[in-house]
Scaffold this active site. Sequence first.
Site, PDB file in Angstrom:
ATOM      1  N   PRO A  86      33.118  42.729  49.859  1.00 11.37           N
ATOM      2  CA  PRO A  86      31.989  43.277  49.214  1.00 11.37           C
ATOM      3  C   PRO A  86      31.563  44.459  49.950  1.00 11.37           C
ATOM      4  O   PRO A  86      30.633  45.101  49.360  1.00 11.37           O
ATOM      5  CB  PRO A  86      31.258  42.240  48.949  1.00 11.37           C
ATOM      6  CG  PRO A  86      31.444  41.153  49.823  1.00 11.37           C
ATOM      7  CD  PRO A  86      33.053  41.318  49.938  1.00 11.37           C
ATOM      8  N   GLU A 118      32.325  33.473  54.889  1.00 13.50           N
ATOM      9  CA  GLU A 118      31.040  34.498  54.978  1.00 13.50           C
ATOM     10  C   GLU A 118      31.592  35.895  55.520  1.00 13.50           C
ATOM     11  O   GLU A 118      31.013  36.566  55.869  1.00 13.50           O
ATOM     12  CB  GLU A 118      30.283  33.758  55.993  1.00 13.50           C
ATOM     13  CG  GLU A 118      29.495  32.638  55.635  1.00 13.50           C
ATOM     14  CD  GLU A 118      28.577  33.183  54.264  1.00 13.50           C
ATOM     15  OE1 GLU A 118      27.845  34.145  54.388  1.00 13.50           O
ATOM     16  OE2 GLU A 118      28.591  32.384  53.422  1.00 13.50           O
ATOM     17  N   ARG A 133      50.583  51.245  39.053  1.00 12.87           N
ATOM     18  CA  ARG A 133      50.418  51.849  37.821  1.00 12.87           C
ATOM     19  C   ARG A 133      50.748  53.461  38.039  1.00 12.87           C
ATOM     20  O   ARG A 133      51.145  54.271  37.225  1.00 12.87           O
ATOM     21  CB  ARG A 133      49.122  51.906  36.985  1.00 12.87           C
ATOM     22  CG  ARG A 133      48.835  50.470  36.391  1.00 12.87           C
ATOM     23  CD  ARG A 133      47.535  50.784  35.612  1.00 12.87           C
ATOM     24  NE  ARG A 133      47.452  51.681  34.732  1.00 12.87           N
ATOM     25  CZ  ARG A 133      47.861  51.584  33.356  1.00 12.87           C
ATOM     26  NH1 ARG A 133      48.493  50.493  32.913  1.00 12.87           N
ATOM     27  NH2 ARG A 133      47.638  52.594  32.801  1.00 12.87           N
ATOM     28  N   ASP A 177      44.735  58.040  30.988  1.00 15.67           N
ATOM     29  CA  ASP A 177      43.880  56.590  30.765  1.00 15.67           C
ATOM     30  C   ASP A 177      42.335  57.117  31.169  1.00 15.67           C
ATOM     31  O   ASP A 177      42.232  58.093  31.908  1.00 15.67           O
ATOM     32  CB  ASP A 177      44.344  55.518  32.321  1.00 15.67           C
ATOM     33  CG  ASP A 177      45.582  54.816  31.787  1.00 15.67           C
ATOM     34  OD1 ASP A 177      45.936  54.696  30.416  1.00 15.67           O
ATOM     35  OD2 ASP A 177      46.313  54.457  32.562  1.00 15.67           O
TER      36      ASP A 177
END
Length: 243
Positions: free
Chosen positions: A87, A114, A152, A167
Site C-alpha cells: 500500500p 506489517e 491484456r 478500454d
Amino acid sequence: MKIHILTLFSDMFTGPFSESIIKRAIDRGLVTIAIYNIRDYTSDKHHVVDDSPYGGGPGMVLKPEPLFAAVEAIRGEAELPVILLTPQGRLFNQRAAEELSHYEEMILICGHYEGVDERVREHLVTDEISIGDYILSGGELAAMVVVDALVRQLPGALGSEESVEEDSHATGLLEYPQYTRPQSFRGWEVPEVLLSGNHAAIARWRREQSLRRTIKRRPDLLERAALSDEERRVIKRMEREED
C-alpha cells in the site's frame, strides 16, 4: 513475458490463473507465470518467514533472508525488475500497466503482515506498486490484478487488438456505452446512430459519449487526457449543460 511471483499462499493463484484471458495467454505461450512459496527459501527447520519488529509495535514483519534468497535464486546473474506489492507503492493505473508490459521478465513480491524488512526495500526491490488506497490482507490479490492488466497488453492475448485500445482508461477517458441485440428491450432502444452504418458518425458519437461519461464520473481524468481544441470546447458545453 515471464512473471515470477513470491508468495506465502501459492494456492490462491490457482483459480484466477486457470481461467479466461490469462489461461488462454498461457496456453498460447504468450506468458509464463511461475509461483514460488517464500517458505521454501528459509534456512531453519520451522521455515520461519517473519519476526516481531525491532522497537516494538503490533504485528510481524517479513524477514529479509528468505526474500533475498528467493530473488537471487530466480534471477541468477540477470538484472530483473523486482516489484513489491504494498500500500506504500506508487498507484497502479493504465499507464503503469503499459509501462510494465514492456518488460520481458519480472519478479513480484506479495507483501504481508506489517510489511517487509526495510532492507528489502532499500537493496532488493526496484519498484513498489499499490492497486489502491486501501489495505488488503496481503499482496496476492494485488499481484493478480497487476498480472491481469499486464497480460491484456500482450499482442494476441485478446480476441481483438482494438479491445485494448478502446478500454476505459486506455485513451485517458472512460469507455463509451455499449449495446448489443436485441435492438429493443423492454421499450429501451439502441441509439439510432449505432444502427446507421455511418462509421464517422458512430465514431463522433462514441467520442462524445466518452467525454460525457468521463465528465460525470471521473472529471479528474480530463486533466491528463489528450484532447483536441474542439473536444475541449465540447467539454465546456457539456459542463454548462450539467450545471
